[in-house]
Design an enzyme around this catalytic site. Structure first.
Site, short mmCIF file in Angstrom:
data_model
loop_
_atom_site.label_atom_id
_atom_site.label_comp_id
_atom_site.label_asym_id
_atom_site.label_seq_id
_atom_site.Cartn_x
_atom_site.Cartn_y
_atom_site.Cartn_z
N THR A 17 27.44 -54.20 48.80
CA THR A 17 26.05 -54.45 48.36
C THR A 17 26.08 -55.85 47.81
O THR A 17 27.11 -56.30 47.34
CB THR A 17 25.62 -53.49 47.21
OG1 THR A 17 25.47 -52.19 47.70
CG2 THR A 17 24.33 -53.92 46.51
N ARG A 31 19.42 -40.59 52.54
CA ARG A 31 19.98 -40.85 51.21
C ARG A 31 19.64 -42.27 50.76
O ARG A 31 19.77 -43.22 51.53
CB ARG A 31 21.49 -40.64 51.24
CG ARG A 31 22.21 -40.95 49.91
CD ARG A 31 22.68 -42.38 49.80
NE ARG A 31 23.50 -42.62 48.63
CZ ARG A 31 23.86 -43.83 48.21
NH1 ARG A 31 23.48 -44.90 48.88
NH2 ARG A 31 24.60 -43.98 47.14
N VAL A 32 19.20 -42.41 49.53
CA VAL A 32 18.92 -43.72 48.96
C VAL A 32 19.70 -43.83 47.66
O VAL A 32 19.70 -42.89 46.86
CB VAL A 32 17.41 -43.88 48.70
CG1 VAL A 32 17.14 -45.16 47.92
CG2 VAL A 32 16.64 -43.91 50.03
N GLY A 33 20.36 -44.95 47.46
CA GLY A 33 21.14 -45.15 46.24
C GLY A 33 20.39 -45.92 45.19
O GLY A 33 19.15 -45.88 45.11
N THR A 47 26.49 -52.83 41.70
CA THR A 47 27.03 -52.39 42.99
C THR A 47 27.96 -51.21 42.71
O THR A 47 28.40 -51.02 41.58
CB THR A 47 27.82 -53.51 43.70
OG1 THR A 47 28.94 -53.89 42.89
CG2 THR A 47 26.97 -54.72 43.97
N GLY A 48 28.26 -50.45 43.74
CA GLY A 48 29.16 -49.32 43.55
C GLY A 48 28.40 -48.01 43.69
O GLY A 48 27.32 -47.97 44.29
N GLY A 95 26.01 -45.52 43.67
CA GLY A 95 24.61 -45.64 43.26
C GLY A 95 24.07 -44.47 42.46
O GLY A 95 23.29 -44.66 41.52
#
Ligand code: ASP
Length: 366
Positions: free
Chosen positions: A216, A244-246, A267-268, A270
């Site tokens: 990201t 899926r959404v982070g 980042t990472g 989510g």
């Protein structure tokens, strides 16, 4: 755990040492002056414009600072900066060439936020447009809405004339097939001869080391006048469940900007960032006087205490995933912290070259 700054208040004693109300007021005033002096001392070394980003944003921070030096607003400069990474197929975590979802479809998420107006824009599960951060910026500028998803987001991007294309590169398709082949010995897919030796798959294994890498880009920027903007852009968790959404397009999670205070992004993993409203938490910690680095560590500490699902903990009860936060305050100080040691972040200041610095961390990797 590495030594993180400890803000715990001293416990009060019931003896005559008990401070009077006046003592408390004087103490608070002295502390406020000291904090403000510290803030100003820190400000002296913090040249603006400045941009801070995840490690894959080395060229992006350079471009963002150049744009701000030319008078472009921080939010636009940030979006211009991350466009470099969105267009780069060598980065399989963002934009063109990003790894697809479990069905082999590339779905991108992004958001942006503008400090002076406190307006935000975002898109999630967007297909067919390589610059989702730009689409998010247009949502912010052209509509009264903040977040558009899926086909609606694509129709919006199409309607304003942004170019549409297939974002699944040949390399990303092969990596997706390699993931399918290695998922389970109970499904229909198996590794076929030569698959690992395929140059694209071999490149992926050598570069990322794990089958589902994190990635990201987050970029936060402050211009010479102290105005702030930021953006986050991603292809999300590799091979994610369709839909899926982070954290990346979620304002307050993957990004938050407040012109009075600063900006932060992440980042990472989510889901863990969403659960503690990570970027907003970091900005609020800066509002309370924390340095950008301590604010990032503080947000990570919230994740540590919120992570209780056994599958997300290692044998010592520590989160078994990584998250990184990046932050800048309005005077231009920057910082970043990661759950695990070894992380880097990118910074560029007016008149300087972009550089990679070490993230602070919560846990030491052995
Ligand atoms: N934060 C992104 C997400 O959860 C992915 C990542 O940074 O690796 O979608």
């Amino acid at each position: 755990m590495s030594p993180m700054s400890n803000h715990r208040a001293r416990s009060s004693s019931p003896s005559s040492d008990q401070p009077t109300r006046r003592d408390l007021l004087v103490g608070a005033a002295v502390a406020a002056v000291a904090a403000s002096a510290a803030r100003h001392a820190r400000a002296e070394g913090a040249a603006r414009p400045v941009a801070v980003a995840s490690a894959n944003g080395l060229e992006a921070v350079r471009r963002a600072v150049e744009r701000m030096a030319a008078g472009v607003a921080p939010v636009d400069a940030a979006v211009d900066g991350v466009a470099i990474v969105e267009a780069d197929p060598e980065d399989v975590t963002v934009g063109l060439g990003g790894l697809p979802n479990a069905d082999g479809v590339v779905q991108l998420d992004a958001c942006c936020m503008d400090g002076p107006t406190m307006r935000a824009g975002a898109v999630a599960a967007l297909e067919g447009f390589r610059h989702p951060a730009r689409v998010a910026l247009e949502v912010m500028r052209r509509t009264t809405r903040v977040l558009l998803v899926g086909e609606g987001a694509a129709r919006f991007a199409r309607s304003i004339g942004l170019p549409e294309e297939d974002l699944l590169t040949e390399r990303a398709r092969k990596i997706w097939l390699y993931w399918k082949a290695n998922m389970s010995d109970r499904d229909d897919w198996v590794e076929f001869p030569g698959q690992v030796d395929d140059p694209d798959v071999a490149w992926y294994i050598a570069k990322y080391g794990v089958i589902r890498p994190t990635g990201t880009i987050n970029l936060c920027a402050v211009d010479a006048a102290g105005n702030i903007g930021g953006t986050t852009s991603t292809s999300g968790l590799a091979f994610k469940m369709p839909g899926r959404v982070g954290d990346s397009p979620v304002i307050g999670a993957g990004l938050y900007v407040d012109n009075e205070v600063g900006a932060a992004g992440s980042t990472g993993r989510g889901e863990s960032v969403i659960e503690v409203a990570g970027a907003h938490t970091a900005v609020e910690l800066m509002r309370g006087g924390a340095s950008p680095t301590d604010a990032c560590l503080g947000a990570l500490r919230r994740i540590v205490s919120a992570t209780r699902v056994p599958a997300l903990l290692d044998d010592r009860g520590r989160p078994n995933f990584d998250v990184k936060f990046y932050a800048v305050n309005r005077v231009g100080e920057v910082g970043s912290a990661a759950m695990w040691s070894g992380g880097k972040f990118a910074v560029c200041r007016a008149g300087g070259e972009p550089e990679l610095l070490d993230c602070a961390h919560v846990y030491e990797k052995v």
